[in-house]
Design an enzyme around this catalytic site. Structure first.
Site, PDB file in Angstrom:
ATOM      1  N   ARG A 241       0.840  -1.184   0.000  1.00 15.21           N
ATOM      2  CA  ARG A 241       0.000   0.000   0.000  1.00 15.21           C
ATOM      3  C   ARG A 241       0.883   1.245   0.000  1.00 15.21           C
ATOM      4  NH1 ARG A 241      -3.534  -2.457  -1.745  1.00 15.21           N
ATOM      5  NH2 ARG A 241      -5.657  -2.755  -0.972  1.00 15.21           N
ATOM      6  N   GLU A 270      -1.848   8.154  -4.741  1.00 14.24           N
ATOM      7  CA  GLU A 270      -2.089   7.642  -6.093  1.00 14.24           C
ATOM      8  C   GLU A 270      -3.535   7.756  -6.558  1.00 14.24           C
ATOM      9  OE1 GLU A 270      -3.027   2.966  -5.966  1.00 14.24           O
ATOM     10  OE2 GLU A 270      -1.014   3.428  -5.252  1.00 14.24           O
ATOM     11  N   HIS A 302       0.442   0.516 -10.011  1.00 12.62           N
ATOM     12  CA  HIS A 302      -0.402  -0.424  -9.253  1.00 12.62           C
ATOM     13  C   HIS A 302      -0.864  -1.574 -10.147  1.00 12.62           C
ATOM     14  CE1 HIS A 302      -2.896  -0.425  -5.332  1.00 12.62           C
ATOM     15  NE2 HIS A 302      -2.792  -1.664  -5.776  1.00 12.62           N
TER      16      HIS A 302
END
Length: 343
Positions: A241, A270, A302
């Site tokens: 994360r 993000e 991601h």
């Protein structure tokens, strides 16, 4: 038979394709309604008329949003991911909303990507590719180091962390692990040791890889103090994360050489950037802009989970949870529910 309409927030074509394929294959009575928007207080109105909505990693399901969903008649929220730090589960339970997730869609996909980041940033693969595209075939600036014989630290040894530990061990690295709960599968592996304290682990590690959840205790755990404790020139990996890492502290560590390199598939701010095409709009996050320009940093958007195998598991698991909900099961009764059973 009438089809059950499911609103998919944060929809992308690759995700829609995976759901459409599985629904047609199973001949399931579902229809996915796409919304490119993130779920939040300003977009929750889109859920009016739906019983089930689907969300992803950057949607925000606060208590206020949960109340609005309940008022609109939504009874189920299906996460297309494992993490749920973006969801107020307690509020959802209070309003009678069933919340499910996909706890283990493919730990191998994420673990393998962590290794790819390590190899890429260490052996300067991204820099080599960029140099060659510009006609520079020299080896200047491409020196890396052997992983074999070095020490790696794994923070969080759930499924993904354990797989990373095994792969790095197979590379001939000494592996140190830190977790509140020891993974039994790792305990008998030679040259792999659990260390109770990060103070003891960090100064020994050439590589530190993060595989822990984001919560109040781990938020920005990689701060200036953490970085100062690490071995000078260490490589940081984060496929967990973004909020685990304080980007200001990371930038300072990189500038000063305390951090030798960083490979990250996540970033603390993000939400409005990753999963979007920002070529025309630009990036208005100064820290991310600086990180992207540093040659010793490799950042990806991601994508660690993004394999056909993982997408298939996400789709199958989430659709089965929806079937159980529509069959009459509620809250904790549904598979992979985050709602706690009443005491």
């Amino acid at each position: 038979m009438a089809k059950e309409r499911i609103l998919m927030y944060a929809s992308k074509q690759w995700s829609l394709n995976a759901y459409d394929y599985q629904i047609q294959k199973d001949q399931s009575p579902f229809e996915i309604v796409a919304s490119p928007d993130l779920l939040g207080e300003n977009t929750v109105h889109q859920a009016k008329g739906f019983k089930v909505v689907s969300i992803f990693v950057n949607d925000k399901l606060s208590a206020k949003t949960a109340e609005a969903l309940a008022n609109f008649g939504v009874g189920m929220v299906v996460l297309r991911c494992a993490g749920f730090d973006n969801v107020d589960v307690e509020a959802c339970t209070q309003y009678g909303i069933t919340v499910t997730r996909v706890p283990a869609y493919s730990p191998h996909a994420v673990a393998e990507f962590a290794i790819a980041l390590l190899l890429g940033v260490n052996r300067k693969i991204h820099r080599a590719s960029s140099k060659m595209l510009h006609g520079d075939f020299s080896l200047d600036g491409l020196v890396g180091w052997d992983l074999h014989g070095k020490t790696a630290g794994i923070i969080g040894t759930g499924q993904t962390g354990a797989i990373v530990a095994n792969i790095l061990h197979a590379f001939g690295m000494r592996v140190l692990c830190n977790d509140i709960y020891k993974n039994a599968s790792l305990l008998l592996i030679p040259n792999l040791t659990y260390v109770d304290s990060l103070d003891e682990m960090l100064p020994q590690c050439d590589v530190v890889s993060l595989h822990c959840p984001l919560n109040a205790h781990t938020l920005r755990m990689v701060d200036a103090e953490f970085i100062h404790k690490c071995k000078r020139g260490f490589t940081l990996l984060n496929v967990a994360r973004g909020g685990l890492v304080d980007s200001e502290a990371l930038l300072k560590g990189l500038r000063e050489g305390q951090v030798g390199a960083a490979g990250m598939d996540v970033y603390e701010n993000e939400t409005e950037i990753f999963f979007h095409d920002r070529r025309e709009a630009g990036i208005h996050d100064d820290n991310l802009g600086r990180l992207l320009l540093l040659p010793q940093v490799l950042i990806t958007p991601h994508q660690a989970f993004l394999t056909r195998d993982a997408l298939g598991t996400i789709v199958e698991t989430s659709l089965e949870s929806i079937r159980q909900y529509l069959s009459g099961k509620r809250l904790h009764e549904v598979q992979h529910s985050l709602n706690k059973a009443p005491k």
